[in-house]
Scaffold this active site. Structure first.
Site, PDB file in Angstrom:
ATOM      1  N   HIS A   1       0.814  -1.225   0.000  1.00 49.66           N
ATOM      2  CA  HIS A   1       0.000   0.000   0.000  1.00 49.66           C
ATOM      3  C   HIS A   1       0.845   1.271   0.000  1.00 49.66           C
ATOM      4  O   HIS A   1       0.377   2.321   0.416  1.00 49.66           O
ATOM      5  CB  HIS A   1      -0.966  -0.016   1.195  1.00 49.66           C
TER       6      HIS A   1
ATOM      7  N   CYS B   1       5.809  20.596 -12.642  1.00 56.09           N
ATOM      8  CA  CYS B   1       4.576  20.914 -13.371  1.00 56.09           C
ATOM      9  C   CYS B   1       3.642  21.689 -12.443  1.00 56.09           C
ATOM     10  O   CYS B   1       4.029  22.071 -11.335  1.00 56.09           O
ATOM     11  CB  CYS B   1       3.908  19.635 -13.903  1.00 56.09           C
TER      12      CYS B   1
HETATM   13  P1  NAD Z   1      -7.073  -2.462  10.466  1.00 54.87           P
HETATM   14  O1  NAD Z   1      -6.989  -1.200  11.270  1.00 54.87           O
HETATM   15  O2  NAD Z   1      -8.292  -2.686   9.647  1.00 54.87           O
HETATM   16  O3  NAD Z   1      -6.963  -3.734  11.463  1.00 54.87           O
HETATM   17  C1  NAD Z   1      -5.995  -3.812  12.460  1.00 54.87           C
HETATM   18  C2  NAD Z   1      -6.027  -5.197  13.074  1.00 54.87           C
HETATM   19  O4  NAD Z   1      -4.953  -5.295  14.004  1.00 54.87           O
HETATM   20  C3  NAD Z   1      -7.308  -5.516  13.854  1.00 54.87           C
HETATM   21  O5  NAD Z   1      -7.799  -6.793  13.439  1.00 54.87           O
HETATM   22  C4  NAD Z   1      -6.837  -5.585  15.317  1.00 54.87           C
HETATM   23  O6  NAD Z   1      -7.545  -6.541  16.083  1.00 54.87           O
HETATM   24  C5  NAD Z   1      -5.389  -6.004  15.139  1.00 54.87           C
HETATM   25  N1  NAD Z   1      -4.514  -5.640  16.249  1.00 54.87           N
HETATM   26  C6  NAD Z   1      -4.590  -4.608  17.125  1.00 54.87           C
HETATM   27  N2  NAD Z   1      -3.572  -4.638  17.997  1.00 54.87           N
HETATM   28  C7  NAD Z   1      -2.799  -5.719  17.661  1.00 54.87           C
HETATM   29  C8  NAD Z   1      -1.606  -6.272  18.184  1.00 54.87           C
HETATM   30  N3  NAD Z   1      -0.969  -5.713  19.215  1.00 54.87           N
HETATM   31  N4  NAD Z   1      -1.099  -7.388  17.596  1.00 54.87           N
HETATM   32  C9  NAD Z   1      -1.731  -7.979  16.545  1.00 54.87           C
HETATM   33  N5  NAD Z   1      -2.874  -7.478  16.012  1.00 54.87           N
HETATM   34  C10 NAD Z   1      -3.398  -6.369  16.560  1.00 54.87           C
HETATM   35  O7  NAD Z   1      -5.746  -2.519   9.591  1.00 54.87           O
HETATM   36  P2  NAD Z   1      -5.342  -3.367   8.285  1.00 54.87           P
HETATM   37  O8  NAD Z   1      -5.961  -4.710   8.287  1.00 54.87           O
HETATM   38  O9  NAD Z   1      -3.872  -3.210   8.140  1.00 54.87           O
HETATM   39  O10 NAD Z   1      -6.014  -2.668   7.028  1.00 54.87           O
HETATM   40  C11 NAD Z   1      -6.382  -1.394   6.793  1.00 54.87           C
HETATM   41  C12 NAD Z   1      -5.412  -0.481   6.043  1.00 54.87           C
HETATM   42  O11 NAD Z   1      -4.941   0.403   7.019  1.00 54.87           O
HETATM   43  C13 NAD Z   1      -4.151  -0.990   5.433  1.00 54.87           C
HETATM   44  O12 NAD Z   1      -4.273  -0.950   4.084  1.00 54.87           O
HETATM   45  C14 NAD Z   1      -3.056   0.013   5.820  1.00 54.87           C
HETATM   46  O13 NAD Z   1      -2.494   0.609   4.668  1.00 54.87           O
HETATM   47  C15 NAD Z   1      -3.759   1.045   6.592  1.00 54.87           C
HETATM   48  N6  NAD Z   1      -3.115   1.533   7.817  1.00 54.87           N
HETATM   49  C16 NAD Z   1      -1.773   1.428   8.008  1.00 54.87           C
HETATM   50  C17 NAD Z   1      -1.176   1.876   9.179  1.00 54.87           C
HETATM   51  C18 NAD Z   1       0.330   1.775   9.341  1.00 54.87           C
HETATM   52  O14 NAD Z   1       1.067   1.870   8.382  1.00 54.87           O
HETATM   53  N7  NAD Z   1       0.837   1.536  10.560  1.00 54.87           N
HETATM   54  C19 NAD Z   1      -1.974   2.447  10.177  1.00 54.87           C
HETATM   55  C20 NAD Z   1      -3.355   2.542   9.949  1.00 54.87           C
HETATM   56  C21 NAD Z   1      -3.909   2.081   8.757  1.00 54.87           C
HETATM   57 ZN    ZN Z   2       4.371  17.297 -11.398  1.00 59.03          ZN
END
Ligand code: NAD
Ligand code: ZN
Length: 260
Positions: free
Chosen positions: A123, A163
């Protein structure tokens, strides 16, 4: 032996027997470093916005300053965060188990900062801004650091040097395609894997959420590490009700005992 330790032993045995291992991480991987997952990001000043509404090309067209401010705040949170022991375990496992492929949905840089060398970012990255018109990449230092407890409501995105466009966050938004090369490598790794560790993802965001199913269909043993049940829990081989940091530390301990 306690139940969590027994699960760690089973998982460690699978890992040491695996020829090809895929680790797929989501926002929960970084939660214990203090980086909010998507849902948690809705608290505080941003409670008035649905983050999902800010992570789309439409949101950018509608209000670039709002979206840029939100991403500057997220980048600032990550700059202040440190990788935790779970990130470091994955980096050590990457060196120890040559057939480990790490794939992340996270847009932070915590796997890299923990020492993982080959991370497939499905992503994109918070730290890879590019022009919204000509696509030219810019340096991460154009992203200002903002107070993490009081994010600005609006910030003007820098102008492109080439640009009339503006710099946008280098992340994949909803309704955008994944980077082709990254997706191809991740899909190949899923199909080849004997064992998959699925860590901290809600399993709701496709196509990434389809990787564990593809691996299962090709015969892999898929372990989910997550303190909550998810959309995928009942479709995979084993749900391990544990946080990333503890689970990965336990796995490493058992691998050491097994002499892998
Ligand atoms: P999500 O927020 O939908 O889900 C997070 C999951 O992590 C939940 O199922 C939760 O129960 C679990 N979780 C919470 N604490 C945890 C722990 N300590 N250990 C293990 N699991 C734990 O996030 P997602 O599934 O990654 O998808 C959503 C999108 O969010 C992704 O595409 C991503 O790009 C984006 N995102 C990224 C970040 C980052 O880069 N750190 C932060 C927020 C969102
Ligand atoms: Zn440009």
């Amino acid at each position: 032996m306690s139940a969590p330790s027994r699960i760690a032993e089973v998982v460690a045995a699978r890992l040491s027997a695996a020829r090809n291992l895929l680790v797929l991480t989501g926002a929960g991987m970084s939660a214990e470093s203090g980086v909010p997952t998507f849902r948690e990001a809705q608290t505080g000043l941003w409670a008035q916005f649905n983050p999902l509404d800010l992570a789309t090309p439409d949101a950018w067209m509608r209000d670039r300053e709002l979206v840029w401010a939100w991403y500057c705040w997220r980048a600032s949170l990550v700059r202040r965060a440190e990788p935790h022991e779970g990130h470091r375990v994955l980096a050590r496992l990457g060196k120890r188990l040559s057939a480990l492929q790490l794939v992340t949905q996270n847009v932070d840089d915590l796997h890299h900062r923990a020492g993982s060398e080959d991370v497939i970012h499905l992503h994109g990255s918070l730290f890879a801004p590019r022009c919204d018109t000509c696509g030219v990449a810019a340096e991460a230092h154009v992203i200002p650091s903002v107070p993490i407890d009081g994010p600005p409501q609006r910030l003007t995105p820098p102008a492109c040097a080439h640009c009339a466009g503006h710099l946008r966050p280098g992340v994949v938004w909803f309704n955008e395609s994944l980077p082709e090369h990254a997706w191809r490598r991740a899909s190949d790794a899923a199909i080849k894997a004997d064992v998959v560790l699925l860590i901290g993802t809600s399993g709701l965001v496709y196509p990434a959420a389809g990787l564990p199913g593809a691996a299962m269909a090709a015969g892999a043993f898929v372990v989910e590490i997550n303190p909550q049940e998810t959309a995928l829990s009942r479709t995979i081989s084993l749900h391990w009700n544990e946080g990333a940091r503890v689970a990965l530390s336990e796995i490493e301990r058992h691998l050491s005992q097994q002499g892998t």
